[in-house]
Design an enzyme around this catalytic site. Structure first.
Site, PDB file in Angstrom:
ATOM      1  N   ASP A   9       0.860  -1.184   0.000  1.00 53.67           N
ATOM      2  CA  ASP A   9       0.000   0.000   0.000  1.00 53.67           C
ATOM      3  C   ASP A   9       0.898   1.236   0.000  1.00 53.67           C
ATOM      4  O   ASP A   9       1.649   1.474   0.943  1.00 53.67           O
ATOM      5  CB  ASP A   9      -0.885  -0.008   1.252  1.00 53.67           C
ATOM      6  CG  ASP A   9      -2.231   0.650   1.024  1.00 53.67           C
ATOM      7  OD1 ASP A   9      -2.281   1.606   0.235  1.00 53.67           O
ATOM      8  OD2 ASP A   9      -3.215   0.205   1.637  1.00 53.67           O
ATOM      9  N   GLU A  35      -6.534   3.663  -6.028  1.00 55.64           N
ATOM     10  CA  GLU A  35      -7.762   3.907  -5.267  1.00 55.64           C
ATOM     11  C   GLU A  35      -8.255   5.314  -5.536  1.00 55.64           C
ATOM     12  O   GLU A  35      -7.561   6.299  -5.257  1.00 55.64           O
ATOM     13  CB  GLU A  35      -7.516   3.751  -3.764  1.00 55.64           C
ATOM     14  CG  GLU A  35      -8.780   3.952  -2.953  1.00 55.64           C
ATOM     15  CD  GLU A  35      -8.563   4.621  -1.596  1.00 55.64           C
ATOM     16  OE1 GLU A  35      -9.368   4.358  -0.683  1.00 55.64           O
ATOM     17  OE2 GLU A  35      -7.608   5.417  -1.457  1.00 55.64           O
ATOM     18  N   ASP A  94      -2.862   4.763  -2.769  1.00 55.57           N
ATOM     19  CA  ASP A  94      -3.938   5.304  -1.941  1.00 55.57           C
ATOM     20  C   ASP A  94      -4.321   6.719  -2.377  1.00 55.57           C
ATOM     21  O   ASP A  94      -3.458   7.541  -2.705  1.00 55.57           O
ATOM     22  CB  ASP A  94      -3.461   5.326  -0.484  1.00 55.57           C
ATOM     23  CG  ASP A  94      -4.463   5.930   0.463  1.00 55.57           C
ATOM     24  OD1 ASP A  94      -5.505   5.299   0.693  1.00 55.57           O
ATOM     25  OD2 ASP A  94      -4.205   7.042   0.975  1.00 55.57           O
ATOM     26  N   HIS A 124     -11.081  -2.177   4.087  1.00 58.13           N
ATOM     27  CA  HIS A 124     -10.930  -1.749   5.481  1.00 58.13           C
ATOM     28  C   HIS A 124     -11.651  -0.446   5.782  1.00 58.13           C
ATOM     29  O   HIS A 124     -11.665  -0.004   6.938  1.00 58.13           O
ATOM     30  CB  HIS A 124      -9.447  -1.589   5.811  1.00 58.13           C
ATOM     31  CG  HIS A 124      -8.775  -0.552   4.965  1.00 58.13           C
ATOM     32  ND1 HIS A 124      -8.577  -0.707   3.615  1.00 58.13           N
ATOM     33  CD2 HIS A 124      -8.261   0.665   5.273  1.00 58.13           C
ATOM     34  CE1 HIS A 124      -7.984   0.357   3.133  1.00 58.13           C
ATOM     35  NE2 HIS A 124      -7.776   1.224   4.112  1.00 58.13           N
ATOM     36  N   ASP A 125     -12.240   0.200   4.775  1.00 57.49           N
ATOM     37  CA  ASP A 125     -12.926   1.478   4.964  1.00 57.49           C
ATOM     38  C   ASP A 125     -14.443   1.372   4.916  1.00 57.49           C
ATOM     39  O   ASP A 125     -15.128   2.382   5.154  1.00 57.49           O
ATOM     40  CB  ASP A 125     -12.480   2.481   3.888  1.00 57.49           C
ATOM     41  CG  ASP A 125     -11.080   3.010   4.109  1.00 57.49           C
ATOM     42  OD1 ASP A 125     -10.638   3.052   5.273  1.00 57.49           O
ATOM     43  OD2 ASP A 125     -10.421   3.374   3.121  1.00 57.49           O
TER      44      ASP A 125
END
Length: 564
Positions: free
Chosen positions: A108, A282, A213, A348-349
């Site tokens: 990430d 993302e 990200d 995870h969000d």
């Protein structure tokens, strides 16, 4: 699976366009030293689990050195491992073990902002030569009464102004997320070079690529103009207060994606003995924007996989069959030819699949995810049907946006419920840790819902997931043609087909009622179906023949069948 195109000896596509990427949230995956926090050695100890399941690629949420204000998304050293997670040697052992097991590792990468504890920010705040403009600084506006205020009305994603006054430098700095996450200035070539060096550092360590990200936040309009109001809220501190036309999705973002794609392609070309290095991006954006991330109007290639979040953002528990079909087809229509589709069901969000769609939908949603063409992304625990721990107390809440809005409203925005520790067994702390207290509490349902129990059960979500991964190995699932239709308001089906070979049919009921469907017209031939994969509570068994003209599906049931 007799009659299916086999891929055992056929290497007709690169490693990544048909891969299942398994997202590991390191802090919650496996604790090896009893401190209540997941770590790299814990991940390494469980890589065999991934391999046994059929996973060949994993994406690790941030593992870099960080004060952990935003749990790794505030990086203080891009070339160091967070001490809580281990050492560089631990990381190298993880990479070596993954290689031995045939698993590729994606990191990430968080380029939009660093931590305010990063040396770059400290030097920039002190106006050290070469670092003065590493971040986005501004004097602000001096009002008539002598009060100094931020330069514009931009709000932070995490609530509050996107500007913070720095007493030492006597200027405001931009932070689109927490105030401890200052935005880097990508109009400065030195920043671009510094980040290129970071990417090359980890590529040389053996990673297979990066998930980038918040990529659409990289650039801001240089004028720093006020953004128009959205009309959605009167709260000027809410991110919904403005239309973000000057602070994200700028054209320069695409140029940076192209730059990083070239870096990855050049590295891959120089190291042909290694697999293709890839980039996943993302951005919660519009279809045309994300299609351009794949490839722009001039044919310049960018992101290998711009994440497709439509199963998270555009499909809900009460969506009908037409919604599912529409969201699948619109991605395939906008995606440029010659690229790989991708489908993200959770992360995870966002709330877990079992919490968004209901526990009865777990198998059907995994069937959807894993039998569509292209790449699938699974968040750790979704293969078990883990659910959100919505009862987490305010005292146990650590997520920054939740803490920012306060005790009265924290449950509306907290991401902690989807980040609780992985449920390995019914042992203490679900087998995640031997600590007295874990960084987030384990969901109390771990006594019944855990991997060990699902491995031992006659039928389980995990076994369904594993069977689907086995099915994906067949050539027809890699290159078979695809068509999808709503059979009724509540049932849709899609087919993977290849000339002279048996087709694979996935059919899903998204309603809370039984549905009787006739697949004859959809199949356009009077053939029979044989069950390939059935859900935990299904009355159907693998290998059972079915009549296509009268298929009865239970509420929220999915079936994967072979057409014979």
């Amino acid at each position: 699976m007799a009659g299916l195109v086999k891929s055992d000896t056929e290497d007709f596509i690169d490693w990544w366009p048909h891969t299942v990427f398994y997202q590991i949230y390191p802090r919650s995956f496996k604790d090896s030293n009893g401190d209540g926090i997941g770590d790299l050695k814990g991940i390494t100890s469980k890589l065999r689990y991934l391999a046994d399941t059929g996973i060949t690629a994993t994406w690790l949420s941030p593992i870099f050195q960080s004060p952990m204000v935003d749990f790794g998304y505030d990086i203080s050293d891009y070339k160091a491992i967070q001490p809580e997670y281990g050492t560089m040697q631990d990381f190298e052992e993880l990479i070596d073990t993954a290689f031995e097991l045939g698993i590729k590792v994606i990191l990430d990468f968080v380029p939009n902002h660093s931590s305010d504890q990063h040396e770059w920010f400290k030097k920039s705040a002190a106006k050290e030569p070469g670092y003065e403009d590493f971040y986005v600084w501004h004097d602000g506006i001096l009002q008539e009464n002598g009060t100094r205020v931020p330069p514009n009305n931009w709000p932070s994603v995490f609530y509050g102004s996107a500007w913070e006054w720095h007493e030492g430098r006597q200027q405001y700095y931009l932070h689109q997320f927490t105030k401890e996450q200052p935005d880097l200035n990508y109009r400065n070539p030195r920043v671009v070079q510094a980040m290129d060096d970071v990417l090359l550092f980890w590529l040389k360590k053996g990673v297979a690529g990066f998930r980038i990200d918040a990529v659409n936040h990289l650039f801001e309009d240089e004028s720093l103009k006020d953004e128009p109001l959205s009309g959605k809220t009167a709260d000027s501190l809410s991110y919904d207060y403005t239309k973000h036309i000057y602070s994200r999705d700028l054209p320069e973002v695409l140029e940076m994606i192209h730059h990083w794609r070239q870096l990855l392609d050049d590295f891959s070309a120089k190291h042909p003995e290694r697999p293709t290095r890839i980039m996943m991006t993302e951005a919660y954006g519009g279809l045309t924007q994300l299609a351009d991330y794949y490839e722009d109007s001039n044919g310049v290639r960018g992101s290998h996989l711009p994440f497709n979040f439509h199963f998270i953002t555009d499909v809900k528990g009460d969506s009908d069959a037409r919604d599912y079909v529409y969201n699948v087809e619109k991605w395939l229509i906008y995606m440029p030819r010659g690229h790989a589709a991708n489908w993200v069901m959770g992360n995870h969000d966002n709330p877990r699949v079992a919490s968004r769609f209901g526990p009865a939908s777990v198998d059907a949603m995994n069937m959807l995810l894993l039998t569509l063409p292209g790449v699938a992304v699974t968040y750790n625990g979704e293969e078990l049907g883990m659910v959100d721990y919505r009862e987490l107390s305010w005292e146990d809440t650590v997520d920054p946006p939740a803490r920012n809005v306060g005790e009265e409203h924290y449950k509306e925005v907290s991401r902690d419920p989807v980040r609780t520790p992985f449920q390995w067994s019914n042992a203490t702390n679900a087998g995640f840790s031997t600590a007295t207290k874990t960084w987030l509490p384990v969901h109390p349902n771990y006594l019944e819902l855990n991997l060990e129990a699902q491995k031992a059960a006659k039928r389980s979500h995990y076994q369904v997931y594993k069977d689907l991964l086995e099915l994906r190995k067949s050539g027809i699932m890699r290159v078979g043609r695809f068509n999808i239709e709503p059979l009724s308001r509540w049932v849709f089906a899609f087919k993977r087909s290849y000339p002279n070979f048996e087709s694979i049919i996935t059919v899903i009921n998204v309603s809370d009622q039984e549905q009787l469907v006739d697949l004859s017209e959809f199949l356009s031939q009077p053939k029979k179906l044989v069950v390939e994969v059935a859900g935990v509570d299904s009355k159907y068994q693998t290998g059972q023949p079915l009549a296509a003209s009268a298929l009865l599906l239970a509420a929220r049931e999915g079936l994967v069948c072979r057409l014979v």
